[in-house]
Each structure stands twice: as structure tokens, then as C-alpha cells.
Design an enzyme around this catalytic site. Structure first.
Site, PDB file in Angstrom:
ATOM      1  N   ASN A 169     122.159 105.471 -42.806  1.00 33.18           N
ATOM      2  CA  ASN A 169     120.889 105.497 -42.081  1.00 33.18           C
ATOM      3  C   ASN A 169     121.037 106.433 -40.884  1.00 33.18           C
ATOM      4  OD1 ASN A 169     118.579 104.965 -40.628  1.00 33.18           O
ATOM      5  ND2 ASN A 169     119.117 102.845 -40.130  1.00 33.18           N
ATOM      6  N   LYS A 228     118.809 107.409 -38.818  1.00 34.10           N
ATOM      7  CA  LYS A 228     117.910 107.077 -37.703  1.00 34.10           C
ATOM      8  C   LYS A 228     117.223 108.356 -37.181  1.00 34.10           C
ATOM      9  CE  LYS A 228     120.713 103.043 -36.901  1.00 34.10           C
ATOM     10  NZ  LYS A 228     121.206 102.030 -35.987  1.00 34.10           N
ATOM     11  N   HIS A 232     114.152  97.185 -40.895  1.00 35.05           N
ATOM     12  CA  HIS A 232     115.360  97.469 -40.117  1.00 35.05           C
ATOM     13  C   HIS A 232     115.197  96.848 -38.723  1.00 35.05           C
ATOM     14  CE1 HIS A 232     118.260  99.579 -37.641  1.00 35.05           C
ATOM     15  NE2 HIS A 232     118.959  99.683 -38.748  1.00 35.05           N
ATOM     16  N   GLU A 234     115.700  97.824 -35.798  1.00 39.13           N
ATOM     17  CA  GLU A 234     115.039  98.623 -34.766  1.00 39.13           C
ATOM     18  C   GLU A 234     113.526  98.634 -34.962  1.00 39.13           C
ATOM     19  OE1 GLU A 234     117.650 101.921 -35.402  1.00 39.13           O
ATOM     20  OE2 GLU A 234     119.238 100.659 -34.583  1.00 39.13           O
ATOM     21  N   GLU A 247     122.209  92.650 -41.348  1.00 34.61           N
ATOM     22  CA  GLU A 247     122.628  93.406 -40.171  1.00 34.61           C
ATOM     23  C   GLU A 247     122.414  92.565 -38.916  1.00 34.61           C
ATOM     24  OE1 GLU A 247     122.493  97.927 -40.853  1.00 34.61           O
ATOM     25  OE2 GLU A 247     120.451  97.289 -40.466  1.00 34.61           O
ATOM     26  N   GLY A 292     125.069  99.392 -33.596  1.00 27.38           N
ATOM     27  CA  GLY A 292     125.216 100.421 -32.569  1.00 27.38           C
ATOM     28  C   GLY A 292     125.972  99.955 -31.330  1.00 27.38           C
ATOM     29  N   SER A 299     127.847  98.584 -36.931  1.00 25.40           N
ATOM     30  CA  SER A 299     129.113  99.164 -36.454  1.00 25.40           C
ATOM     31  C   SER A 299     130.178  99.275 -37.545  1.00 25.40           C
ATOM     32  CB  SER A 299     129.640  98.389 -35.243  1.00 25.40           C
ATOM     33  OG  SER A 299     128.711  98.470 -34.174  1.00 25.40           O
TER      34      SER A 299
HETATM   35  P1  PGA Z   1     125.397 101.285 -36.786  1.00 23.10           P
HETATM   36  O1  PGA Z   1     123.921 101.068 -37.390  1.00 23.10           O
HETATM   37  O2  PGA Z   1     126.325 101.493 -37.957  1.00 23.10           O
HETATM   38  O3  PGA Z   1     125.299 102.477 -35.900  1.00 23.10           O
HETATM   39  O4  PGA Z   1     125.743 100.026 -36.033  1.00 23.10           O
HETATM   40  C1  PGA Z   1     123.712 100.348 -38.550  1.00 23.10           C
HETATM   41  C2  PGA Z   1     122.247 100.281 -38.885  1.00 23.10           C
HETATM   42  O5  PGA Z   1     121.447 100.144 -37.967  1.00 23.10           O
HETATM   43  O6  PGA Z   1     121.822 100.386 -40.059  1.00 23.10           O
END
Ligand code: PGA
Length: 253
Positions: free
Chosen positions: A9, A11, A97, A99, A169, A175, A215
């Protein structure tokens, strides 16, 4: 047997040049693994989807969209439909997701419509679920994930749900550099699979791929993948670095 699935992803990152280069590099350097041993998909920003889809069209890696709108067409300024995504070569969508839930404010009801529209439009949705840190600390992980899963899949038949991948997640791990332990991931993946068996049937539960995200790095991917119910990884930050993403793909294949 559930084939491992690694999704990147991106983003709101990359540009015209880096998006195509990153996708090409991932496609060429994973070509011996992808298809047979593993599913790999990348999720570029909308504006680069078309060029990325074209750049990897001769490879086995798939392209997905980070979001989708549920209406097929019309006066919905700024939105993108499933048929538009399909038209430019998308296979997958991300729905719900964290976010989009917590920064943009998407509700379970809206996410459910996006999952349904993806399937009706011939796309394969990845429904993301996961609890906030405050919810984990209040021992509400199971309650939150159960609600997100039930509401996210509401009204869909077993046949339709067979098009869906689930991604667990935990919001506190996205993140932040703070990955869930493989045991924490396994615990929730087991809850999700049991819930799918309850809501549909054991065959569907056994066949549905459940990805972990939050992460993920080349340093923890193999350990996460060693868990019986972790079928793949949804990778954010580390998917922007070709070497890291390729290392994660290799560890999962
Ligand atoms: P990240 O994001 O690996 O940077 O923690 C994962 C995601 O949001 O799909």
C-alpha cells in the site's frame, strides 16, 4: 491451501517516475515466485494506477486501488467507481483502511457499500479491520474486529464473500514501528477465521486469506508468516523500498 498474499500500500507517495520504476522493479525481481507460490499486488495512488497497470501488464503482479466509490457513475465529484478501476486494469481494492476510517471518517456502513460495489464491479476487495490502542488497552479488540467484520460484510452471500480478503491491521501498529507480536496477530486472525465460519461456513473460513498489516519489515515478516492463520502481509512504508518489499515477498513465498 491458502496461497500467501503480499500487498504493498503506497498510500499518498511516489510520483510519475518513481511509481512506474518501483512497480517494474518489483515485477521483474519477483517474477520467479509470483503466480505459483504467492500473490503480489501493489496499490499506487489513483493518478498513477493507469501507468503502473500498463508497466506491469505483462507480469504476474496485480494492481489495486486504495479506495473506491460505491456508486457506478454520476454526479459524485472527486470519486472513482469500480468500473473505472476495472477499465484501467485494477484487480483489487482496499476497503476500510484505518486511515480512511480514522483520518477521513469512513463508517462501517460506507465501507460495506464499497466492498459490495467492488465485488459487483468484478474487483476483489481487501476489507481492513483493526482496533485503536485505547480499544486494545480496554480489552475490546475482539469486539471491535467482530463489529467491523460483520458490518463490513453485511448483506453479502457466501459466494460474494469468497471474493474478499481480510486484512487485520491494529491501528497502533500502522506506521509506528510498533509491530504486533506474531502471537497477537495469530490470536486476532484466529478470531476472524472462526467468525467467518460462524457467519458463513467452514469451507469459506478455511479458504479466506487473512493478511496482517502494521509496521511489517523484512526483519519481522518471516516470523509473522510462520503463524498458521497469517496468510499474507499488507505492507505500507516498507513497500516503497523495492529491496525491502522484495525481501518481504521472498520471506512469504
Ligand atoms: P505500515 O502501513 O506498514 O507503514 O505500518 C501498513 C498499512 O497501513 O497498510
Amino acid at each position: 491451501m491458502r496461497k500467501p498474499f503480499v500487498a504493498g500500500n503506497w498510500k499518498m507517495n511516489t510520483d510519475t517516475h518513481t511509481s512506474v520504476n518501483l512497480a517494474r522493479r518489483v515485477a521483474s525481481d519477483s517474477s520467479e515466485l509470483v503466480g505459483h507460490n504467492i500473490t503480489v499486488a501493489v496499490f499506487p495512488p489513483f493518478v498513477y494506477l493507469h501507468s503502473v497497470a500498463q508497466a506491469v501488464s505483462a507480469s504476474n503482479i496485480a494492481v489495486g486501488a486504495q479506495d473506491v466509490y460505491f456508486e457506478p457513475k454520476g454526479a459524485f465529484t472527486g470519486e472513482i467507481s469500480a468500473s473505472m478501476l476495472k477499465d484501467i486494469g485494477c484487480i483489487y481494492t482496499l476497503c476500510g483502511h484505518s486511515e480512511r476510517r480514522h483520518v477521513i471518517g469512513e463508517t462501517d456502513e460506507l465501507i460495506n457499500k464499497k466492498v459490495a460495489a467492488s465485488i459487483s464491479g468484478g474487483l476483489l476487495p481487501i476489507l481492513c479491520v483493526g482496533e485503536l490502542l485505547s480499544e486494545r488497552d480496554a480489552s475490546k479488540t475482539e469486539e471491535v474486529v467482530t463489529r467491523q467484520l460483520k458490518n463490513g460484510l453485511a448483506g453479502l452471500s457466501t459466494e460474494k464473500v469468497s471474493a474478499v480478503t481480510i486484512a487485520y491491521e491494529p491501528v497502533w501498529a500502522i506506521g509506528t514501528g510498533r509491530t504486533a507480536t506474531s502471537q497477537q496477530a495469530q490470536e486476532v486472525h484466529d478470531i476472524v477465521r472462526k467468525l467467518l465460519a460462524e457467519m458463513y461456513d467452514s469451507e469459506l473460513a478455511e479458504e479466506t486469506r487473512i493478511l496482517y498489516g502494521g509496521s511489517v519489515t523484512p526483519g519481522n515478516s518471516a516470523e509473522l508468516m510462520s503463524q498458521p492463520d497469517v496468510d499474507g502481509l499488507l505492507v505500507g512504508g516498507a513497500s516503497l523500498n523495492a529491496d525491502d518489499f522484495l525481501a518481504i515477498i521472498r520471506s512469504a513465498a
